[in-house]
Design a protein around this motif. Structure first.
Motif, PDB file in Angstrom:
ATOM      1  N   MET A   1       0.813  -1.211   0.000  1.00 48.96           N
ATOM      2  CA  MET A   1       0.000   0.000   0.000  1.00 48.96           C
ATOM      3  C   MET A   1       0.851   1.268   0.000  1.00 48.96           C
ATOM      4  SD  MET A   1      -3.042  -1.184  -0.057  1.00 48.96           S
ATOM      5  CE  MET A   1      -3.925  -2.705   0.302  1.00 48.96           C
ATOM      6  N   ASP A   2       0.314   2.315  -0.600  1.00 44.57           N
ATOM      7  CA  ASP A   2       0.973   3.619  -0.625  1.00 44.57           C
ATOM      8  C   ASP A   2       0.635   4.430   0.625  1.00 44.57           C
ATOM      9  OD1 ASP A   2       2.127   4.067  -3.575  1.00 44.57           O
ATOM     10  OD2 ASP A   2       0.256   2.922  -3.696  1.00 44.57           O
ATOM     11  N   ARG A   3       1.398   5.463   0.825  1.00 45.65           N
ATOM     12  CA  ARG A   3       1.238   6.298   2.017  1.00 45.65           C
ATOM     13  C   ARG A   3      -0.171   6.871   2.122  1.00 45.65           C
ATOM     14  NH1 ARG A   3       5.246  11.372   3.618  1.00 45.65           N
ATOM     15  NH2 ARG A   3       4.227  11.937   5.598  1.00 45.65           N
ATOM     16  N   TRP A   4      -0.720   7.375   1.010  1.00 48.17           N
ATOM     17  CA  TRP A   4      -2.041   8.011   1.077  1.00 48.17           C
ATOM     18  C   TRP A   4      -3.119   7.004   1.457  1.00 48.17           C
ATOM     19  CZ3 TRP A   4      -6.263   6.929  -2.098  1.00 48.17           C
ATOM     20  CH2 TRP A   4      -6.009   6.129  -3.228  1.00 48.17           C
ATOM     21  N   ILE A   5      -2.958   5.753   1.054  1.00 47.97           N
ATOM     22  CA  ILE A   5      -3.934   4.720   1.419  1.00 47.97           C
ATOM     23  C   ILE A   5      -3.818   4.376   2.901  1.00 47.97           C
ATOM     24  CG2 ILE A   5      -4.660   2.340   1.031  1.00 47.97           C
ATOM     25  CD1 ILE A   5      -3.724   2.625  -1.853  1.00 47.97           C
ATOM     26  N   ILE A   6      -2.591   4.220   3.374  1.00 44.12           N
ATOM     27  CA  ILE A   6      -2.384   3.919   4.791  1.00 44.12           C
ATOM     28  C   ILE A   6      -2.962   5.030   5.655  1.00 44.12           C
ATOM     29  CG2 ILE A   6      -0.629   3.583   6.584  1.00 44.12           C
ATOM     30  CD1 ILE A   6       1.156   2.391   4.337  1.00 44.12           C
ATOM     31  N   ARG A   7      -2.743   6.274   5.231  1.00 48.90           N
ATOM     32  CA  ARG A   7      -3.272   7.420   5.986  1.00 48.90           C
ATOM     33  C   ARG A   7      -4.790   7.344   6.070  1.00 48.90           C
ATOM     34  NH1 ARG A   7      -0.315  11.089   3.696  1.00 48.90           N
ATOM     35  NH2 ARG A   7      -1.727  11.500   1.968  1.00 48.90           N
ATOM     36  N   MET A   8      -5.446   7.000   4.971  1.00 44.99           N
ATOM     37  CA  MET A   8      -6.907   6.894   4.989  1.00 44.99           C
ATOM     38  C   MET A   8      -7.359   5.738   5.882  1.00 44.99           C
ATOM     39  SD  MET A   8      -8.069   7.677   1.049  1.00 44.99           S
ATOM     40  CE  MET A   8      -9.801   7.685   1.504  1.00 44.99           C
ATOM     41  N   ILE A   9      -6.698   4.597   5.760  1.00 43.89           N
ATOM     42  CA  ILE A   9      -7.088   3.428   6.544  1.00 43.89           C
ATOM     43  C   ILE A   9      -6.968   3.707   8.039  1.00 43.89           C
ATOM     44  CG2 ILE A   9      -6.404   1.064   7.161  1.00 43.89           C
ATOM     45  CD1 ILE A   9      -5.644   0.647   4.215  1.00 43.89           C
ATOM     46  N   CYS A  10      -5.875   4.327   8.427  1.00 42.92           N
ATOM     47  CA  CYS A  10      -5.580   4.491   9.859  1.00 42.92           C
ATOM     48  C   CYS A  10      -6.240   5.709  10.487  1.00 42.92           C
ATOM     49  CB  CYS A  10      -4.069   4.586  10.071  1.00 42.92           C
ATOM     50  SG  CYS A  10      -3.186   3.067   9.663  1.00 42.92           S
ATOM     51  N   ASN A  11      -6.640   6.658   9.674  1.00 40.91           N
ATOM     52  CA  ASN A  11      -7.202   7.887  10.239  1.00 40.91           C
ATOM     53  C   ASN A  11      -8.665   8.106   9.844  1.00 40.91           C
ATOM     54  OD1 ASN A  11      -4.712   9.147  11.555  1.00 40.91           O
ATOM     55  ND2 ASN A  11      -3.957   8.724   9.499  1.00 40.91           N
ATOM     56  N   GLU A  12      -8.953   8.115   8.569  1.00 42.36           N
ATOM     57  CA  GLU A  12     -10.324   8.409   8.151  1.00 42.36           C
ATOM     58  C   GLU A  12     -11.291   7.263   8.443  1.00 42.36           C
ATOM     59  OE1 GLU A  12     -10.811  10.169   4.326  1.00 42.36           O
ATOM     60  OE2 GLU A  12      -8.828  11.121   4.383  1.00 42.36           O
ATOM     61  N   TYR A  13     -10.784   6.002   8.419  1.00 43.62           N
ATOM     62  CA  TYR A  13     -11.661   4.861   8.653  1.00 43.62           C
ATOM     63  C   TYR A  13     -11.575   4.320  10.072  1.00 43.62           C
ATOM     64  CZ  TYR A  13     -11.796   4.864   3.540  1.00 43.62           C
ATOM     65  OH  TYR A  13     -11.946   5.225   2.231  1.00 43.62           O
ATOM     66  N   ALA A  14     -10.678   4.863  10.839  1.00 45.53           N
ATOM     67  CA  ALA A  14     -10.465   4.336  12.187  1.00 45.53           C
ATOM     68  C   ALA A  14     -11.670   4.567  13.102  1.00 45.53           C
ATOM     69  CB  ALA A  14      -9.215   4.961  12.809  1.00 45.53           C
ATOM     70  N   GLY A  15     -12.544   5.470  12.723  1.00 43.60           N
ATOM     71  CA  GLY A  15     -13.727   5.723  13.539  1.00 43.60           C
ATOM     72  C   GLY A  15     -14.805   4.655  13.413  1.00 43.60           C
ATOM     73  N   TRP A  16     -14.684   3.777  12.436  1.00 37.84           N
ATOM     74  CA  TRP A  16     -15.640   2.693  12.309  1.00 37.84           C
ATOM     75  C   TRP A  16     -15.374   1.685  13.420  1.00 37.84           C
ATOM     76  CZ3 TRP A  16     -14.959   1.239   6.404  1.00 37.84           C
ATOM     77  CH2 TRP A  16     -15.243   2.368   5.625  1.00 37.84           C
ATOM     78  N   GLY A  17     -16.332   1.505  14.311  1.00 37.82           N
ATOM     79  CA  GLY A  17     -16.105   0.683  15.493  1.00 37.82           C
ATOM     80  C   GLY A  17     -15.530  -0.690  15.226  1.00 37.82           C
ATOM     81  N   ASP A  18     -16.270  -1.548  14.534  1.00 33.25           N
ATOM     82  CA  ASP A  18     -15.798  -2.909  14.273  1.00 33.25           C
ATOM     83  C   ASP A  18     -14.537  -2.911  13.428  1.00 33.25           C
ATOM     84  OD1 ASP A  18     -17.885  -3.917  15.720  1.00 33.25           O
ATOM     85  OD2 ASP A  18     -19.126  -4.430  13.984  1.00 33.25           O
ATOM     86  N   PHE A  19     -14.461  -2.012  12.474  1.00 35.86           N
ATOM     87  CA  PHE A  19     -13.276  -1.961  11.623  1.00 35.86           C
ATOM     88  C   PHE A  19     -12.048  -1.614  12.440  1.00 35.86           C
ATOM     89  CE2 PHE A  19     -10.261   0.455   9.010  1.00 35.86           C
ATOM     90  CZ  PHE A  19      -9.950  -0.505   8.053  1.00 35.86           C
TER      91      PHE A  19
END
Length: 268
Positions: free
Chosen positions: A19-37
């Motif tokens: 994965m690229d940096r921009w994808i990791i940033r989205m996964i760890c920050n923008e999607y981190a608010g999803w409880g189960d995820f």
């Protein structure tokens, strides 16, 4: 939303090492608010130290979020439970996972394999034009435009996809496609550079910023085109694009989806 492009059970969590940096940033920050995820991602990272190390070094701005998720992960889980967490994350992030496997994108993603080049070429005269394709992916639009254009610049922020396009260019001896890195929010070209600027499945997160950038780099009298691929989704016209002066072109896909393509001639 799941598109079922992949069978998550068949993928290693090590796919995230591609994965690229921009994808990791989205996964760890923008999607981190999803409880189960968030819970499952924390488990998957805690039990895959090589992936968590890669995430932290590839995207240092994500490190605080990473550490928090990993710290919250339960210890001494059985391998089966860890694998369940990995599969959950892989399935949830399938739209990013397929970026690591471009050939699989072409085979499994309906918006690519079910698409006809004429759906782009009938929107404008590409003959001898200088064209920019933003978010080029595996090159669906770029290589179609290259059949007529003088030169096509395929801008894509994902390394694996850029390399896939470069391999195709070399393999097929294509001389008028140039692959570059770039995001729609900050297109790496001067103003008034292109006759046609196009994209598909890219515009929509921030219309004002994205359309301002597309308008900036297109010449006076040039065209901005939004041309999605084929799928079976039922959708309505994009009111935001229509409100901003885009024409819409509607058809029903082979699989019964409502497909809208958009075009706007820019006057400066």
């Amino acid at each position: 939303m799941s598109y079922n492009w992949i069978d998550a059970d068949k993928f290693s969590f090590n796919s995230f090492l591609l994965m690229d940096r921009w994808i990791i940033r989205m996964i760890c920050n923008e999607y981190a608010g999803w409880g189960d995820f968030c819970d499952n991602l924390g488990i998957a990272l805690a039990y895959n130290p090589s992936v968590s190390w890669y995430f932290a070094h590839k995207s240092p701005e994500s490190k605080p979020s990473l550490e928090q998720m990993i710290a919250a992960a339960p210890r001494n889980l059985a391998p089966h439970d860890v694998r369940m967490a990995e599969v959950f994350v892989i399935h949830a992030m399938e739209t990013f996972v397929v970026y690591a496997y471009p050939e699989m994108m072409n085979q499994n993603c309906d918006y690519i394999y079910d698409w006809d080049n004429r759906l782009l070429l009938e929107l404008a005269d590409f003959t001898d034009k200088i064209v920019l394709d933003v978010g080029s992916g595996t090159g669906r639009l770029a290589f179609a435009a290259a059949e007529k254009a003088k030169r096509v610049y395929a801008s894509e922020p994902t390394d694996m996809l850029r390399e896939y396009m470069r391999d195709r260019i070399k393999r097929e001896n294509i001389h008028n496609v140039v692959v570059v890195d770039g995001m729609i929010e900050q297109i790496p070209y001067e103003a008034n550079t292109f006759d046609i600027v196009m994209s598909g499945h890219v515009v929509g997160d921030n219309y004002d910023l994205e359309l301002a950038e597309l308008s900036r780099v297109v010449k006076n009298g040039g065209y901005i085109i939004d041309c999605i691929g084929e799928d079976n989704r039922k959708r309505k016209p994009d009111d935001e694009l229509i409100k901003r002066g885009f024409e819409s072109f509607y058809h029903v896909s082979k699989s019964g989806g409502d497909i809208y393509r958009y075009r706007k001639q820019v006057r400066k």
